[in-house]
Scaffold this motif. Structure first.
Motif, PDB file in Angstrom:
ATOM      1  N   SER B  27      38.978  30.057  34.245  1.00  0.00           N
ATOM      2  CA  SER B  27      38.206  30.746  35.281  1.00  0.00           C
ATOM      3  C   SER B  27      37.955  29.817  36.474  1.00  0.00           C
ATOM      4  CB  SER B  27      36.879  31.252  34.711  1.00  0.00           C
ATOM      5  OG  SER B  27      37.104  32.162  33.658  1.00  0.00           O
ATOM      6  N   LEU B  28      37.651  28.531  36.183  1.00  0.00           N
ATOM      7  CA  LEU B  28      37.452  27.561  37.271  1.00  0.00           C
ATOM      8  C   LEU B  28      38.754  27.342  38.043  1.00  0.00           C
ATOM      9  CD1 LEU B  28      35.152  24.838  35.643  1.00  0.00           C
ATOM     10  CD2 LEU B  28      34.575  26.393  37.496  1.00  0.00           C
ATOM     11  N   LEU B  29      39.877  27.291  37.298  1.00  0.00           N
ATOM     12  CA  LEU B  29      41.170  27.117  37.970  1.00  0.00           C
ATOM     13  C   LEU B  29      41.452  28.290  38.902  1.00  0.00           C
ATOM     14  CD1 LEU B  29      43.471  25.629  35.166  1.00  0.00           C
ATOM     15  CD2 LEU B  29      42.546  24.493  37.183  1.00  0.00           C
ATOM     16  N   LYS B  30      41.053  29.499  38.450  1.00  0.00           N
ATOM     17  CA  LYS B  30      41.214  30.684  39.282  1.00  0.00           C
ATOM     18  C   LYS B  30      40.363  30.537  40.551  1.00  0.00           C
ATOM     19  CE  LYS B  30      41.490  34.415  36.701  1.00  0.00           C
ATOM     20  NZ  LYS B  30      40.995  35.594  35.958  1.00  0.00           N
ATOM     21  N   LEU B  31      39.106  30.059  40.365  1.00  0.00           N
ATOM     22  CA  LEU B  31      38.186  29.874  41.493  1.00  0.00           C
ATOM     23  C   LEU B  31      38.669  28.794  42.454  1.00  0.00           C
ATOM     24  CD1 LEU B  31      34.587  30.043  39.959  1.00  0.00           C
ATOM     25  CD2 LEU B  31      35.576  31.569  41.676  1.00  0.00           C
ATOM     26  N   SER B  32      39.474  27.848  41.954  1.00  0.00           N
ATOM     27  CA  SER B  32      39.869  26.704  42.777  1.00  0.00           C
ATOM     28  C   SER B  32      40.911  27.104  43.820  1.00  0.00           C
ATOM     29  CB  SER B  32      40.428  25.580  41.915  1.00  0.00           C
ATOM     30  OG  SER B  32      41.765  25.848  41.569  1.00  0.00           O
ATOM     31  N   ASP B  33      41.382  28.364  43.753  1.00  0.00           N
ATOM     32  CA  ASP B  33      42.285  28.888  44.775  1.00  0.00           C
ATOM     33  C   ASP B  33      43.557  28.040  44.852  1.00  0.00           C
ATOM     34  OD1 ASP B  33      43.167  30.557  46.732  1.00  0.00           O
ATOM     35  OD2 ASP B  33      41.986  29.656  48.343  1.00  0.00           O
ATOM     36  N   GLY B  34      44.281  27.987  43.732  1.00  0.00           N
ATOM     37  CA  GLY B  34      45.528  27.217  43.688  1.00  0.00           C
ATOM     38  C   GLY B  34      45.299  25.729  43.885  1.00  0.00           C
ATOM     39  N   THR B  79      39.246  35.760  29.085  1.00  0.00           N
ATOM     40  CA  THR B  79      39.504  35.494  30.501  1.00  0.00           C
ATOM     41  C   THR B  79      39.595  36.806  31.285  1.00  0.00           C
ATOM     42  OG1 THR B  79      40.677  33.461  29.936  1.00  0.00           O
ATOM     43  CG2 THR B  79      41.059  34.353  32.135  1.00  0.00           C
ATOM     44  N   ALA B  80      40.247  37.820  30.675  1.00  0.00           N
ATOM     45  CA  ALA B  80      40.342  39.130  31.330  1.00  0.00           C
ATOM     46  C   ALA B  80      38.960  39.768  31.477  1.00  0.00           C
ATOM     47  CB  ALA B  80      41.271  40.049  30.535  1.00  0.00           C
ATOM     48  N   VAL B  81      38.125  39.644  30.422  1.00  0.00           N
ATOM     49  CA  VAL B  81      36.785  40.235  30.466  1.00  0.00           C
ATOM     50  C   VAL B  81      35.933  39.517  31.526  1.00  0.00           C
ATOM     51  CG1 VAL B  81      34.657  40.574  29.158  1.00  0.00           C
ATOM     52  CG2 VAL B  81      36.860  41.086  28.097  1.00  0.00           C
ATOM     53  N   VAL B  82      36.010  38.167  31.564  1.00  0.00           N
ATOM     54  CA  VAL B  82      35.279  37.415  32.591  1.00  0.00           C
ATOM     55  C   VAL B  82      35.768  37.820  33.984  1.00  0.00           C
ATOM     56  CG1 VAL B  82      34.954  35.109  33.600  1.00  0.00           C
ATOM     57  CG2 VAL B  82      34.688  35.432  31.142  1.00  0.00           C
ATOM     58  N   GLY B  83      37.102  37.965  34.134  1.00  0.00           N
ATOM     59  CA  GLY B  83      37.666  38.375  35.423  1.00  0.00           C
ATOM     60  C   GLY B  83      37.135  39.730  35.851  1.00  0.00           C
ATOM     61  N   SER B  84      36.980  40.618  34.861  1.00  0.00           N
ATOM     62  CA  SER B  84      36.486  41.963  35.158  1.00  0.00           C
ATOM     63  C   SER B  84      35.007  41.941  35.537  1.00  0.00           C
ATOM     64  CB  SER B  84      36.735  42.848  33.937  1.00  0.00           C
ATOM     65  OG  SER B  84      35.869  43.934  33.922  1.00  0.00           O
ATOM     66  N   LEU B  85      34.212  41.143  34.803  1.00  0.00           N
ATOM     67  CA  LEU B  85      32.766  41.108  35.053  1.00  0.00           C
ATOM     68  C   LEU B  85      32.417  40.285  36.288  1.00  0.00           C
ATOM     69  CD1 LEU B  85      31.377  40.635  31.415  1.00  0.00           C
ATOM     70  CD2 LEU B  85      31.490  42.730  32.774  1.00  0.00           C
ATOM     71  N   ARG B  90      40.027  44.993  37.808  1.00  0.00           N
ATOM     72  CA  ARG B  90      40.022  46.183  36.990  1.00  0.00           C
ATOM     73  C   ARG B  90      40.943  45.998  35.791  1.00  0.00           C
ATOM     74  NH1 ARG B  90      41.326  51.685  36.901  1.00  0.00           N
ATOM     75  NH2 ARG B  90      43.245  51.435  38.105  1.00  0.00           N
ATOM     76  N   ILE B  91      40.457  46.400  34.612  1.00  0.00           N
ATOM     77  CA  ILE B  91      41.313  46.411  33.419  1.00  0.00           C
ATOM     78  C   ILE B  91      41.787  47.846  33.228  1.00  0.00           C
ATOM     79  CG2 ILE B  91      41.466  45.947  30.948  1.00  0.00           C
ATOM     80  CD1 ILE B  91      39.215  43.945  31.237  1.00  0.00           C
ATOM     81  N   ARG B  92      43.094  48.063  33.365  1.00  0.00           N
ATOM     82  CA  ARG B  92      43.649  49.404  33.223  1.00  0.00           C
ATOM     83  C   ARG B  92      43.799  49.749  31.738  1.00  0.00           C
ATOM     84  NH1 ARG B  92      46.175  47.158  37.702  1.00  0.00           N
ATOM     85  NH2 ARG B  92      47.886  46.289  36.505  1.00  0.00           N
ATOM     86  N   PRO B  93      44.049  51.062  31.421  1.00  0.00           N
ATOM     87  CA  PRO B  93      44.148  51.473  30.001  1.00  0.00           C
ATOM     88  C   PRO B  93      45.115  50.612  29.190  1.00  0.00           C
ATOM     89  CG  PRO B  93      44.094  53.400  31.406  1.00  0.00           C
ATOM     90  CD  PRO B  93      44.121  52.220  32.327  1.00  0.00           C
ATOM     91  N   ALA B  94      46.281  50.252  29.766  1.00  0.00           N
ATOM     92  CA  ALA B  94      47.234  49.403  29.037  1.00  0.00           C
ATOM     93  C   ALA B  94      46.574  48.074  28.655  1.00  0.00           C
ATOM     94  CB  ALA B  94      48.475  49.151  29.889  1.00  0.00           C
TER      95      ALA B  94
END
Lengths: 118, 112
Positions: B27-34, B79-85, B90-94
């Protein structure tokens, strides 16, 4: 196969090496046990290069899929972790789930979606 | 609790720590913007390395192939749940079906 896909495969190979070393060096002295941590750093550096072109969702799905299969085979071959039918089925469920999950979640900002699958 | 059972509980606790550090790290790596925000990126890498060190402790008491699959699968689900919250992804049905499959696989690994 483009340059960035080769880099991603190299990152996965280094990660498999690092994880195997983690198991092999479990009782080793601290100085040796640090080696896998250095390898995982190298693996992440390679991953960050691959992610400049390959979308994160695709990279993560390939990474975990190949990683789980690779570690299962390495465990079977070198660490006496036998691959039973039920274990293979359970690992297949997890890998299938990861692929679906990465297809069904928006990882990137819209402007990054223009990156091609090359 | 028998010795074997307590060793297994100990391994599960280390694995839980490894998953937690991994989720914080990615999540921090995601926040670090590459990795453009270097301090955030460095903290993220530190968490990932810490996760790996915790995984090393976990596999003293459990199979490497089981620990690795649970670590990767549960890590990506959280990670997906944290990204969503936290990031409004958005987490799609798949995606939900994928989460259910990962959890089913992890439960199956622990039962059989």
């Amino acid at each position: 196969m483009s340059f960035h896909w080769l880099i991603l495969l190299a990152a996965i190979a280094v990660e498999l090496l690092a994880t195997s070393a983690l198991k092999a060096f479990v009782a080793a002295p601290v100085l040796v046990a640090v080696l896998p941590l250095v390898l995982i750093g190298l693996s992440f550096a390679l991953l960050s290069v691959a992610l400049r072109v390959i979308p994160m969702a695709v990279a993560y799905a390939v990474w975990e899929g190949l990683g789980i299969v690779g570690i299962a085979l390495i465990g079977h071959a070198f660490f006496a972790e036998h691959l039973t039918v039920s274990r293979i089925l359970a690992l297949a469920l997890i890998i299938g789930g990861i692929v679906l999950l990465e297809r069904g979640v928006g990882h990137d900002a819209p402007e990054k979606d223009e990156r091609r699958l090359v | 609790m028998t010795f074997a059972a307590s060793a297994q509980a100990f391994a599960m606790a280390w694995l839980a720590l490894a998953v937690t550090l991994e989720v914080i790290g990615t999540s921090l790596l995601k926040l670090s913007d590459g990795l453009k925000r270097r301090l955030v990126g460095a903290l993220g890498v530190l968490c990932v390395v810490g996760a790996f060190a915790a995984l090393a402790q976990a596999i003293r008491g459990m199979d490497l192939s089981v620990a690795y699959a649970v670590w990767g699968g549960v890590g990506l689900v959280l990670t997906a749940v944290v990204g969503s919250l936290a990031f409004g992804q958005r987490i799609r049905p798949a995606g939900w079906l994928g989460i259910a499959l990962v959890i089913a696989g992890v439960v199956a690994l622990k039962l059989f």
